[in-house]
Enzyme design. Structure first.
Site, PDB file in Angstrom:
ATOM      1  N   ASP A 294     -11.443   2.912   3.791  1.00  0.00           N
ATOM      2  CA  ASP A 294     -11.873   1.506   3.697  1.00  0.00           C
ATOM      3  C   ASP A 294     -13.395   1.412   3.554  1.00  0.00           C
ATOM      4  O   ASP A 294     -13.923   0.359   3.203  1.00  0.00           O
ATOM      5  CB  ASP A 294     -11.458   0.752   4.973  1.00  0.00           C
ATOM      6  CG  ASP A 294     -10.283  -0.191   4.726  1.00  0.00           C
ATOM      7  OD1 ASP A 294     -10.031  -0.524   3.558  1.00  0.00           O
ATOM      8  OD2 ASP A 294      -9.648  -0.596   5.718  1.00  0.00           O
TER       9      ASP A 294
ATOM     10  N   LYS B  65       0.846  -1.206   0.000  1.00  0.00           N
ATOM     11  CA  LYS B  65       0.000   0.000   0.000  1.00  0.00           C
ATOM     12  C   LYS B  65       0.875   1.247   0.000  1.00  0.00           C
ATOM     13  O   LYS B  65       0.633   2.193  -0.749  1.00  0.00           O
ATOM     14  CB  LYS B  65      -0.939  -0.007   1.220  1.00  0.00           C
ATOM     15  CG  LYS B  65      -2.097  -0.965   1.043  1.00  0.00           C
ATOM     16  CD  LYS B  65      -2.875  -1.180   2.333  1.00  0.00           C
ATOM     17  CE  LYS B  65      -3.935  -2.271   2.112  1.00  0.00           C
ATOM     18  NZ  LYS B  65      -4.555  -2.764   3.342  1.00  0.00           N
TER      19      LYS B  65
ATOM     20  N   GLN C  58      -5.058  -1.421   9.503  1.00  0.00           N
ATOM     21  CA  GLN C  58      -4.906  -2.767   8.945  1.00  0.00           C
ATOM     22  C   GLN C  58      -5.481  -3.801   9.915  1.00  0.00           C
ATOM     23  O   GLN C  58      -5.117  -3.835  11.083  1.00  0.00           O
ATOM     24  CB  GLN C  58      -3.411  -3.038   8.685  1.00  0.00           C
ATOM     25  CG  GLN C  58      -3.127  -4.349   7.996  1.00  0.00           C
ATOM     26  CD  GLN C  58      -3.620  -4.394   6.557  1.00  0.00           C
ATOM     27  OE1 GLN C  58      -3.503  -3.432   5.806  1.00  0.00           O
ATOM     28  NE2 GLN C  58      -4.229  -5.516   6.177  1.00  0.00           N
TER      29      GLN C  58
END
Ligand code: NDP
Length: 308
Positions: free
Chosen positions: A128, A61, A105
């Protein structure tokens, strides 16, 4: 879609190439933002602990965020970190004007309540798309931030099929991160949507009704060729690691990745299909970059439409 379409093997939807083009478009959008508005989109990723798979995802990422010209910050916390420490970091990032996207995460260590942490993220920085405010916006058809994996699936579907209106879509899996948002997105495109799950009766029969079949189950090669309507479009979200087919390599612990769809069989029946790897997977990070760009544009009232 006719039976004759099924006489030849399915066309492959190349997610890797599609994702590369999308990342390039995000990069051009970022250049335009920097030049025109002096704004550099910033993504902060928080990782707690040493989970090896998470370390790899976070590394990728960061790399791709920088390659798109954005600011990338990674915050690494020890696996002994407390929920209070994590919440304090989220609060700091919520108030940092240089950060437009925040990603925590998952999974988090057991002492931390993941839902409390996700709820603390500013919904306008929730790249997200997991915050209940964004879940509500998606369900209500309002602009928000949409979970990356289903967003990537929808983009590939629209690119491959054009207008989805009236198509029968079956989504197998009802998780909050894939199945449910995927179903909401397809409904928004005026598909007739069925959500199937582990309690669904006659799953095979339900799947055979689908013009669009999305498998997000986490069971290796569960969806067989005879579950698929001839000519249907099949999106395989599954990422399952199995021992290598070569017994020597398997003994060395080597693995291979397969989807939730039995690709060899399914590709003889479907009209279009995503492979695993190289299908949905690469789209997830590309959509994360797009969401960060979108959040940055909206933070200053700009239209987030990407350049072509
Ligand atoms: P979850 O485990 O959260 O959800 C799985 C869903 O599948 C559940 O709704 C479950 O039903 C359903 N299910 C399980 N077994 C069956 C069965 N035998 N028949 C019908 N339905 C079943 O998984 P996720 O949604 O998080 O992920 C799904 C897959 O997608 C995984 O392989 C994951 O690795 C992959 N994935 C890939 C991503 C990518 O970037 N490509 C990103 C995210 C996930 P029930 O609710 O009834 O238990």
């Amino acid at each position: 879609m006719t039976d004759s379409a099924a006489a030849s093997p399915a066309r492959i939807i190349d997610g890797k190439a599609f994702a590369a083009r999308l990342r390039e478009r995000v990069g051009r959008g970022v250049e335009r933002l920097k030049a025109g508005h002096g704004l550099t989109p910033g993504l902060a990723v928080i990782i707690v602990g040493e989970d090896p798979a998470s370390q790899i995802y976070v590394g990728q990422k960061g790399e791709m965020t920088r390659a798109a010209g954005m600011r990338s910050d990674t915050h690494r916390l020890a696996d002994t970190a407390t929920e209070a420490e994590l919440l304090s970091l989220v609060d700091q990032l919520n108030n940092d004007p240089g950060i437009h996207g925040i990603l925590v995460q998952l999974p988090l260590p057991a002492q931390i309540d993941a839902s409390a942490v996700l709820a603390a993220i500013d919904p306008d920085k929730d790249v997200d798309g997991f915050h209940v405010i964004n879940v509500g916006r998606l369900t209500a058809g309002l602009p928000g931030l949409v979970p990356c994996t289903p967003l990537g699936c929808l983009m590939m579907l629209k690119d491959a099929l054009g207008d989805l209106t009236g198509l029968n879509a079956v989504v197998v899996g009802r998780s909050n991160i894939v199945g449910k948002p995927m179903a909401s997105l397809l409904l928004q495109e005026s598909c007739t949507v069925t959500i199937a799950h582990s309690k669904t009766r006659d799953l095979q029969g339900v799947c055979r009704q689908a013009d669009i079949l999305v498998a997000a189950v986490g069971r290796p090669e569960m969806v067989r060729g005879d579950w698929i309507k001839p000519g249907a479009t099949v999106i395989d979200v599954g990422i399952n690691r199995l021992p290598s087919k070569d017994p020597v390599k398997a003994a060395e612990g080597k693995t291979r990745v397969v989807g939730d769809v039995a690709f060899e069989e399914a590709s003889q029946v479907a009209g279009l299909i995503t492979p695993v790897p190289g299908g949905v997977g690469p789209m997830t990070i590309a959509c994360l970059l797009m969401n960060t760009y979108t959040a940055a544009c909206r933070s200053v009232g700009l239209d987030p439409t990407l350049p072509d």
